[in-house]
Design a protein around this motif. Structure first.
Motif, PDB file in Angstrom:
ATOM      1  N   TYR A  36     -33.624 -30.941  63.827  1.00 41.70           N
ATOM      2  CA  TYR A  36     -32.660 -32.020  64.024  1.00 41.70           C
ATOM      3  C   TYR A  36     -31.633 -31.652  65.090  1.00 41.70           C
ATOM      4  O   TYR A  36     -31.046 -30.575  65.061  1.00 41.70           O
ATOM      5  CB  TYR A  36     -31.918 -32.340  62.714  1.00 41.70           C
ATOM      6  CG  TYR A  36     -32.690 -33.232  61.785  1.00 41.70           C
ATOM      7  CD1 TYR A  36     -32.801 -34.593  62.055  1.00 41.70           C
ATOM      8  CD2 TYR A  36     -33.289 -32.738  60.637  1.00 41.70           C
ATOM      9  CE1 TYR A  36     -33.502 -35.438  61.206  1.00 41.70           C
ATOM     10  CE2 TYR A  36     -33.981 -33.570  59.774  1.00 41.70           C
ATOM     11  CZ  TYR A  36     -34.079 -34.919  60.066  1.00 41.70           C
ATOM     12  OH  TYR A  36     -34.773 -35.755  59.219  1.00 41.70           O
ATOM     13  N   SER A  37     -31.405 -32.585  66.008  1.00 42.95           N
ATOM     14  CA  SER A  37     -30.319 -32.462  66.979  1.00 42.95           C
ATOM     15  C   SER A  37     -29.034 -32.906  66.292  1.00 42.95           C
ATOM     16  O   SER A  37     -29.052 -33.400  65.158  1.00 42.95           O
ATOM     17  CB  SER A  37     -30.597 -33.363  68.184  1.00 42.95           C
ATOM     18  OG  SER A  37     -30.574 -34.726  67.767  1.00 42.95           O
ATOM     19  N   GLU A  38     -27.920 -32.789  66.977  1.00 41.98           N
ATOM     20  CA  GLU A  38     -26.635 -33.249  66.427  1.00 41.98           C
ATOM     21  C   GLU A  38     -26.708 -34.723  66.030  1.00 41.98           C
ATOM     22  O   GLU A  38     -26.351 -35.089  64.918  1.00 41.98           O
ATOM     23  CB  GLU A  38     -25.518 -33.053  67.451  1.00 41.98           C
ATOM     24  CG  GLU A  38     -25.047 -31.630  67.615  1.00 41.98           C
ATOM     25  CD  GLU A  38     -24.173 -31.140  66.459  1.00 41.98           C
ATOM     26  OE1 GLU A  38     -23.504 -31.961  65.792  1.00 41.98           O
ATOM     27  OE2 GLU A  38     -24.187 -29.923  66.228  1.00 41.98           O
ATOM     28  N   ALA A  39     -27.186 -35.557  66.941  1.00 42.25           N
ATOM     29  CA  ALA A  39     -27.235 -36.995  66.678  1.00 42.25           C
ATOM     30  C   ALA A  39     -28.218 -37.325  65.557  1.00 42.25           C
ATOM     31  O   ALA A  39     -27.906 -38.107  64.656  1.00 42.25           O
ATOM     32  CB  ALA A  39     -27.610 -37.748  67.950  1.00 42.25           C
ATOM     33  N   ALA A  43     -27.486 -38.947  61.628  1.00 41.29           N
ATOM     34  CA  ALA A  43     -28.156 -40.170  61.165  1.00 41.29           C
ATOM     35  C   ALA A  43     -28.971 -39.918  59.904  1.00 41.29           C
ATOM     36  O   ALA A  43     -29.069 -40.787  59.040  1.00 41.29           O
ATOM     37  CB  ALA A  43     -29.049 -40.724  62.272  1.00 41.29           C
ATOM     38  N   ALA A  44     -29.578 -38.731  59.794  1.00 41.79           N
ATOM     39  CA  ALA A  44     -30.454 -38.429  58.660  1.00 41.79           C
ATOM     40  C   ALA A  44     -29.731 -37.732  57.510  1.00 41.79           C
ATOM     41  O   ALA A  44     -30.323 -37.510  56.455  1.00 41.79           O
ATOM     42  CB  ALA A  44     -31.614 -37.561  59.128  1.00 41.79           C
ATOM     43  N   GLY A  45     -28.487 -37.349  57.723  1.00 35.70           N
ATOM     44  CA  GLY A  45     -27.763 -36.632  56.681  1.00 35.70           C
ATOM     45  C   GLY A  45     -28.249 -35.206  56.494  1.00 35.70           C
ATOM     46  O   GLY A  45     -28.142 -34.644  55.414  1.00 35.70           O
ATOM     47  N   GLN A  46     -28.792 -34.641  57.553  1.00 36.94           N
ATOM     48  CA  GLN A  46     -29.287 -33.265  57.519  1.00 36.94           C
ATOM     49  C   GLN A  46     -28.396 -32.399  58.427  1.00 36.94           C
ATOM     50  O   GLN A  46     -27.785 -32.918  59.368  1.00 36.94           O
ATOM     51  CB  GLN A  46     -30.742 -33.200  58.013  1.00 36.94           C
ATOM     52  CG  GLN A  46     -31.716 -34.004  57.183  1.00 36.94           C
ATOM     53  CD  GLN A  46     -32.057 -33.352  55.856  1.00 36.94           C
ATOM     54  OE1 GLN A  46     -31.812 -32.184  55.630  1.00 36.94           O
ATOM     55  NE2 GLN A  46     -32.633 -34.136  54.952  1.00 36.94           N
ATOM     56  N   PRO A  47     -28.343 -31.105  58.210  1.00 31.48           N
ATOM     57  CA  PRO A  47     -27.545 -30.260  59.101  1.00 31.48           C
ATOM     58  C   PRO A  47     -28.212 -30.089  60.464  1.00 31.48           C
ATOM     59  O   PRO A  47     -29.445 -30.034  60.544  1.00 31.48           O
ATOM     60  CB  PRO A  47     -27.449 -28.929  58.357  1.00 31.48           C
ATOM     61  CG  PRO A  47     -28.531 -28.935  57.349  1.00 31.48           C
ATOM     62  CD  PRO A  47     -28.870 -30.366  57.066  1.00 31.48           C
TER      63      PRO A  47
END
Length: 159
Positions: A36-39, A43-47
């Motif tokens: 996951y990137s920052e954005a 959006a996904a609620g992941q770190p």
């Protein structure tokens, strides 16, 4: 690339599941791991930096695992059938897939520690269910959790 690839939605354990599955099935491997990137993380609620997807193959069949959060869970509405030639194969897959918190179910079904449903069945079952003693085979099968080939064959040979 194949036209159809099963995509399995996990909360946060897609990479762990993929590693378990490739350790169990022959001719299997981990493919690409995307993070996951920052954005995307927001959006996904992941770190940020957490595993987003992992691609893997199980005996040549491609899969994708997605860490999408807790909103969706596996159910028995989707399961994977593992066709086994021998009782030793049934025993091995049953033990490995149900270990670590999995749940044994009826008639050759189990859930692994991630909640994914599997059916561990002998390849001979289709033929046994077509024979003249199919009702006896079904009656024997309905009494089992892990399927036993010898017991099913005995039922098929009963008069």
């Amino acid at each position: 690339m194949p036209k159809i690839t099963p995509n399995l939605w996990f909360d946060t354990r897609a990479e762990e599941a993929a590693n378990l599955y490739v350790s169990i099935f022959p001719n299997s491997k981990i493919g690409t791991i995307a993070r996951y990137s920052e954005a995307g993380a927001k959006a996904a609620g992941q770190p940020p930096g957490a595993v987003m997807t992992v691609t893997f193959e199980l005996d040549g069949q491609p899969f994708m695992g997605l860490n999408g959060g807790p909103m969706f869970k596996f159910s028995e509405a989707v399961s994977f059938v593992v066709n086994c030639e021998t009782q030793a194969e049934i025993d091995r897959y049953w033990e490995q897939l149900s270990s670590g918190g999995g749940q044994e179910g009826p008639c050759g079904w189990l859930k692994d520690r991630f909640g994914l449903s599997w059916q561990i069945v002998p390849t001979a079952l289709g033929q046994l269910m077509k024979g003249p003693n199919a009702q006896q085979v079904m009656a024997a099968l309905l009494k089992m959790k892990k399927l036993d080939i010898a017991t099913l064959q005995q039922a098929a040979e009963s008069a």
